[in-house]
Design a protein around this motif. Structure first.
Motif, PDB file in Angstrom:
ATOM      1  N   MET A   1      25.100  43.470  31.915  1.00  0.00           N
ATOM      2  CA  MET A   1      26.494  43.920  31.646  1.00  0.00           C
ATOM      3  C   MET A   1      27.486  43.951  32.758  1.00  0.00           C
ATOM      4  N   LEU A   2      26.869  44.244  33.936  1.00  0.00           N
ATOM      5  CA  LEU A   2      27.730  44.219  35.026  1.00  0.00           C
ATOM      6  C   LEU A   2      28.541  43.200  35.475  1.00  0.00           C
ATOM      7  N   ILE A   3      27.618  41.935  35.264  1.00  0.00           N
ATOM      8  CA  ILE A   3      28.317  40.817  35.515  1.00  0.00           C
ATOM      9  C   ILE A   3      29.394  40.350  34.683  1.00  0.00           C
ATOM     10  N   LYS A   4      29.169  40.899  33.286  1.00  0.00           N
ATOM     11  CA  LYS A   4      30.222  40.640  32.466  1.00  0.00           C
ATOM     12  C   LYS A   4      31.733  41.445  32.648  1.00  0.00           C
ATOM     13  N   GLU A   5      31.313  42.771  33.211  1.00  0.00           N
ATOM     14  CA  GLU A   5      32.614  43.406  33.593  1.00  0.00           C
ATOM     15  C   GLU A   5      33.400  42.767  34.941  1.00  0.00           C
ATOM     16  N   GLN A   6      32.470  42.294  35.650  1.00  0.00           N
ATOM     17  CA  GLN A   6      32.927  41.746  36.857  1.00  0.00           C
ATOM     18  C   GLN A   6      33.809  40.592  36.341  1.00  0.00           C
ATOM     19  N   TYR A   7      33.320  39.665  35.513  1.00  0.00           N
ATOM     20  CA  TYR A   7      34.354  38.635  35.017  1.00  0.00           C
ATOM     21  C   TYR A   7      35.402  39.149  34.336  1.00  0.00           C
ATOM     22  N   LEU A   8      35.532  40.396  33.662  1.00  0.00           N
ATOM     23  CA  LEU A   8      36.705  40.838  33.076  1.00  0.00           C
ATOM     24  C   LEU A   8      37.552  41.256  34.299  1.00  0.00           C
ATOM     25  N   MET A   9      37.244  41.986  35.249  1.00  0.00           N
ATOM     26  CA  MET A   9      37.750  42.311  36.341  1.00  0.00           C
ATOM     27  C   MET A   9      38.746  41.356  37.044  1.00  0.00           C
ATOM     28  N   LEU A  10      37.885  40.227  37.270  1.00  0.00           N
ATOM     29  CA  LEU A  10      38.808  38.855  37.785  1.00  0.00           C
ATOM     30  C   LEU A  10      39.642  38.455  36.925  1.00  0.00           C
ATOM     31  N   HIS A  11      39.412  38.355  35.536  1.00  0.00           N
ATOM     32  CA  HIS A  11      40.230  38.013  34.640  1.00  0.00           C
ATOM     33  C   HIS A  11      41.637  38.570  34.450  1.00  0.00           C
ATOM     34  N   SER A  12      41.320  40.173  34.634  1.00  0.00           N
ATOM     35  CA  SER A  12      42.573  40.981  34.294  1.00  0.00           C
ATOM     36  C   SER A  12      43.464  40.783  35.601  1.00  0.00           C
ATOM     37  N   ARG A  13      42.745  40.569  36.913  1.00  0.00           N
ATOM     38  CA  ARG A  13      43.323  40.693  38.010  1.00  0.00           C
ATOM     39  C   ARG A  13      44.217  39.309  38.292  1.00  0.00           C
ATOM     40  N   PHE A  14      43.697  37.999  37.881  1.00  0.00           N
ATOM     41  CA  PHE A  14      44.202  36.887  38.293  1.00  0.00           C
ATOM     42  C   PHE A  14      44.699  36.082  37.384  1.00  0.00           C
ATOM     43  N   SER A  15      44.586  36.128  35.976  1.00  0.00           N
ATOM     44  CA  SER A  15      44.870  35.182  35.066  1.00  0.00           C
ATOM     45  C   SER A  15      46.538  35.534  34.693  1.00  0.00           C
ATOM     46  N   ASN A  16      47.012  36.559  34.891  1.00  0.00           N
ATOM     47  CA  ASN A  16      48.400  36.616  34.749  1.00  0.00           C
ATOM     48  C   ASN A  16      48.654  35.962  33.209  1.00  0.00           C
ATOM     49  N   GLY A  17      48.130  36.353  32.342  1.00  0.00           N
ATOM     50  CA  GLY A  17      48.244  35.735  30.957  1.00  0.00           C
ATOM     51  C   GLY A  17      48.192  34.267  30.691  1.00  0.00           C
ATOM     52  N   LYS A  18      47.791  33.660  31.695  1.00  0.00           N
ATOM     53  CA  LYS A  18      47.598  32.110  31.436  1.00  0.00           C
ATOM     54  C   LYS A  18      46.360  31.889  30.413  1.00  0.00           C
ATOM     55  N   GLU A  19      46.563  30.779  29.859  1.00  0.00           N
ATOM     56  CA  GLU A  19      45.341  30.340  28.936  1.00  0.00           C
ATOM     57  C   GLU A  19      44.072  29.873  29.737  1.00  0.00           C
ATOM     58  N   SER A  20      42.936  30.103  29.052  1.00  0.00           N
ATOM     59  CA  SER A  20      41.602  29.744  29.593  1.00  0.00           C
ATOM     60  C   SER A  20      42.024  28.103  29.940  1.00  0.00           C
ATOM     61  N   GLY A  21      41.193  27.819  31.186  1.00  0.00           N
ATOM     62  CA  GLY A  21      41.114  26.381  31.423  1.00  0.00           C
ATOM     63  C   GLY A  21      41.893  25.930  32.454  1.00  0.00           C
ATOM     64  N   VAL A  22      42.799  27.009  32.865  1.00  0.00           N
ATOM     65  CA  VAL A  22      43.933  26.507  33.781  1.00  0.00           C
ATOM     66  C   VAL A  22      43.408  27.083  35.016  1.00  0.00           C
ATOM     67  N   PRO A  23      43.403  26.072  36.217  1.00  0.00           N
ATOM     68  CA  PRO A  23      42.983  26.680  37.552  1.00  0.00           C
ATOM     69  C   PRO A  23      44.095  27.759  38.009  1.00  0.00           C
ATOM     70  N   ILE A  24      43.597  28.528  38.838  1.00  0.00           N
ATOM     71  CA  ILE A  24      44.368  29.452  39.583  1.00  0.00           C
ATOM     72  C   ILE A  24      43.924  29.425  40.956  1.00  0.00           C
ATOM     73  N   GLU A  25      45.044  29.515  41.871  1.00  0.00           N
ATOM     74  CA  GLU A  25      44.770  29.466  43.213  1.00  0.00           C
ATOM     75  C   GLU A  25      44.373  30.943  43.576  1.00  0.00           C
ATOM     76  N   VAL A  26      43.377  31.000  44.429  1.00  0.00           N
ATOM     77  CA  VAL A  26      42.936  32.288  45.251  1.00  0.00           C
ATOM     78  C   VAL A  26      42.015  32.117  46.364  1.00  0.00           C
ATOM     79  N   THR A  27      41.803  33.153  47.149  1.00  0.00           N
ATOM     80  CA  THR A  27      40.895  33.100  48.336  1.00  0.00           C
ATOM     81  C   THR A  27      39.682  34.067  48.058  1.00  0.00           C
ATOM     82  N   LEU A  28      38.697  33.980  48.707  1.00  0.00           N
ATOM     83  CA  LEU A  28      37.380  34.693  48.622  1.00  0.00           C
ATOM     84  C   LEU A  28      37.706  36.012  49.004  1.00  0.00           C
ATOM     85  N   GLU A  29      38.513  36.221  49.851  1.00  0.00           N
ATOM     86  CA  GLU A  29      39.104  37.822  50.189  1.00  0.00           C
ATOM     87  C   GLU A  29      39.846  38.373  48.798  1.00  0.00           C
TER      88      GLU A  29
END
Length: 588
Positions: A1-29
């Protein structure tokens, strides 16, 4: 369950409403900051997400070049599936938490509540190889019980659950309108009704297997007498004796010809002596009774009950009951979920084919704190407010579960009565007599009565009376409170309205009024006929109504809807279904 919540954490932080399948620029930091971990751990989490196929990761080549993350799963569907998975495992708490944390900008919450509508109700689950199928009833409530301890019970839902978990010496059968044996198979009293003897059944077993004896009865009743909210049930008890392992004698200081009715009250439920060897605090985490259901788990998010296989009246048909405590913001009116078992005060006239609705045995009323300084000390002021708050107009304007103007506690005595129309000249005269100078009236209410409170504030403001609405938790210091009472049984529950240690009337009425009420109750208990008792109780009610210490407002509807296969359902006077009576007609 934790890995699924981590996916949601990243999706909520970086997707900015973009559709799935669209590359988003980020850093490991950036990822490590969003996940609240080190860069090394962020890499490990990222690798798991890639292995699951939920993200694609393209690392940046060379200094200054961003990496790219691509979310392959849509946030809304992913979150919905996670919440459903948690709920199906019985982890409603985390299901609601995930929906609350990550549903922003999506329809996941509404879709999850729609799914819950289909999830609630009767469920048959096939057992493992060679094991029989199990029948479970799952339903939601908006508020958790305040306590499972019968000695301090004062709310309808609490009392209902306690009736499923514990037994009493006797039982009042609402359908037959008479007292029937409980764990006592026989009882008797002397001519003066000051000495009562109860004979226990053999073979009554608590949920942990121990057989019930006189020692358990003495322990439970003596505990009740030690400054508990429901000690009023034993107010005139002089002594309690065990005449043998299954015989108990109770001696009273004054006659009480309905003391056997007192022994039907949930407050006198029988606990195992000395809390079955546990510390009292630990006992209430998973209390043990002898009732048709035992407590499997109990938290502020969920209550699980399982059938008591050795219940003396026969094992319940249902194997379990799963009660889900909905989050505070899940108002049934706003999110549209139905409650399946209990309608939570929402009435649907069309579902009844125009039939006259059943009404709760009780009423909604406004009680004045006459112990507190303020304008309510004036009877003229209270009478003015009573005239202004016309119940018929309140029902006409607010509608909903408010069905009948209340003239007293019981709908049967309100039917056919006519509430006088508002006469402005009489209201003005009463306000003038009261010398009201504009001091605000503090009204304490539960959230469920906020519409009633808003109507009261608006109506009184039209007459220059200011009202400040406060949360019900401040009710002891308020000038008045708006609440409902539910009379589970006839005479005894009416006495409880005055004598229960946590009820508003007991704490709002001054000593002189309470002494008079108790003396009238004692007279009623000595009376030999039910009609004589009824007349005395009506006298108390009329006194409070005439001096406007209590303003009766309306009676509310009583209703419930269940899956069409569910049988054996009838509402008890508390407005709930006794789980042990439910069975399923559907063929296996």
């Amino acid at each position: 369950m934790l890995i699924k919540e981590q996916y949601l954490m990243l999706h909520s932080r970086f997707s900015n409403g973009k559709e799935s399948g669209v590359p988003i620029e980020v850093t490991l930091e950036d990822l490590s900051e969003a996940l609240y971990c080190t860069v090394r751990n962020a890499k490990l989490i990222l690798r798991k997400l890639v292995d699951e196929g939920w993200v694609d990761w393209l690392p940046g080549r060379g200094r200054g070049n961003y990496s790219r993350i691509t979310f392959q799963e849509g946030k809304e569907d992913f979150l919905l599936n996670l919440a459903i998975e948690l709920a199906q495992d019985g982890d409603y708490r985390h299901a609601f938490e995930k929906i609350g944390s990550y549903s922003g900008g999506t329809q996941a919450k509404e879709r999850f509540l729609d799914w819950l509508n289909g999830h609630f109700g009767y469920k048959k689950e096939e057992g493992a190889e060679g094991s029989p199928a199990t029948d479970t009833l799952i339903f939601p409530v908006l508020y958790p019980p305040r306590t499972l301890d019968p000695a301090i019970a004062s709310f309808a839902f609490d009392s209902h659950l306690q009736r499923q978990i514990f037994d009493r010496l006797l039982t009042y059968d609402e359908r037959l309108c008479r007292i029937v044996p409980g764990v006592a198979h026989h009882w008797s009293h002397n001519e003066a009704a000051t000495e009562w003897t109860f004979y226990l059944r053999k073979g009554i077993r608590f949920h942990h297997g121990q057989e019930m004896t006189s020692a358990d009865v003495l322990f439970s009743l003596n505990r009740l007498r030690r400054n508990t909210e429901n000690e009023w049930l034993l107010r005139e008890v002089e002594r309690i004796d065990a005449l043998g392992p299954r015989v108990v004698r109770i001696r009273l200081r004054k006659p009480n010809r309905i003391f056997d009715r007192f022994m039907c009250s949930v407050g006198v439920s029988i606990l195992p002596a000395d809390f079955a060897g546990q510390e009292e605090e630990n006992f209430w985490n998973l209390p043990l009774g002898s009732g048709p259901f035992r407590v499997v788990s109990f938290s502020k998010h969920r209550i699980e009950l399982a059938a008591h296989s050795h219940y003396y009246q026969g094992r319940p048909y249902l194997d379990g009951v799963d009660i889900v405590i909905m989050p505070a913001d899940c108002n049934p009116e706003s999110v549209g979920f139905t409650s399946v078992l209990h309608m939570m005060d929402r009435y649907r006239q069309e579902d009844r084919g125009g039939a006259v609705p059943d009404l709760r045995q009780g009423c909604t009323m406004l009680c004045w704190n006459v112990k507190r300084e303020g304008p309510q000390q004036s009877e003229a002021f209270r009478r003015a407010v009573k005239m202004i708050l016309h119940p018929g107009e309140m029902i006409a304007e607010l509608g909903g579960p408010r069905i009948l103007p209340a003239f007293g506690f019981r709908p049967g005595e309100s039917r056919g009565r006519v509430i006088d129309p508002i006469r402005p000249e009489r209201v003005k005269a009463a306000l003038k007599e009261s010398c009201y100078e504009g001091r605000p009236v503090r009204l304490a209410v539960y959230d469920k009565y906020k519409d009633d409170a808003a109507w009261i504030r608006k109506r009184l403001s039209e007459w220059g009376i200011r009202v400040e609405i406060e949360n019900h938790k401040n009710w002891k210091e308020a000038d008045c409170t708006l609440s409902s009472i539910v009379l589970a049984e006839d005479e005894v529950c009416e006495i409880e309205t005055y004598e229960n240690g946590i009820n508003g009337l007991r704490l709002y009425l001054d000593e002189e009024r309470m002494d008079w009420i108790k003396s009238r109750i004692d007279d009623a208990l000595e009376a030999e006929s039910g009609e004589a008792r009824r007349m005395t109780f009506r006298e108390i009610e009329e006194y409070l109504r005439d001096e406007a210490s209590v303003i009766f407002l309306h009676h509310r509807q009583l209703d419930a809807f269940l899956h069409p296969f569910v049988r054996g359902m009838s509402l008890n006077p508390l407005g709930w279904v006794d789980f042990k009576d439910i069975w399923l007609e559907k063929h296996d």
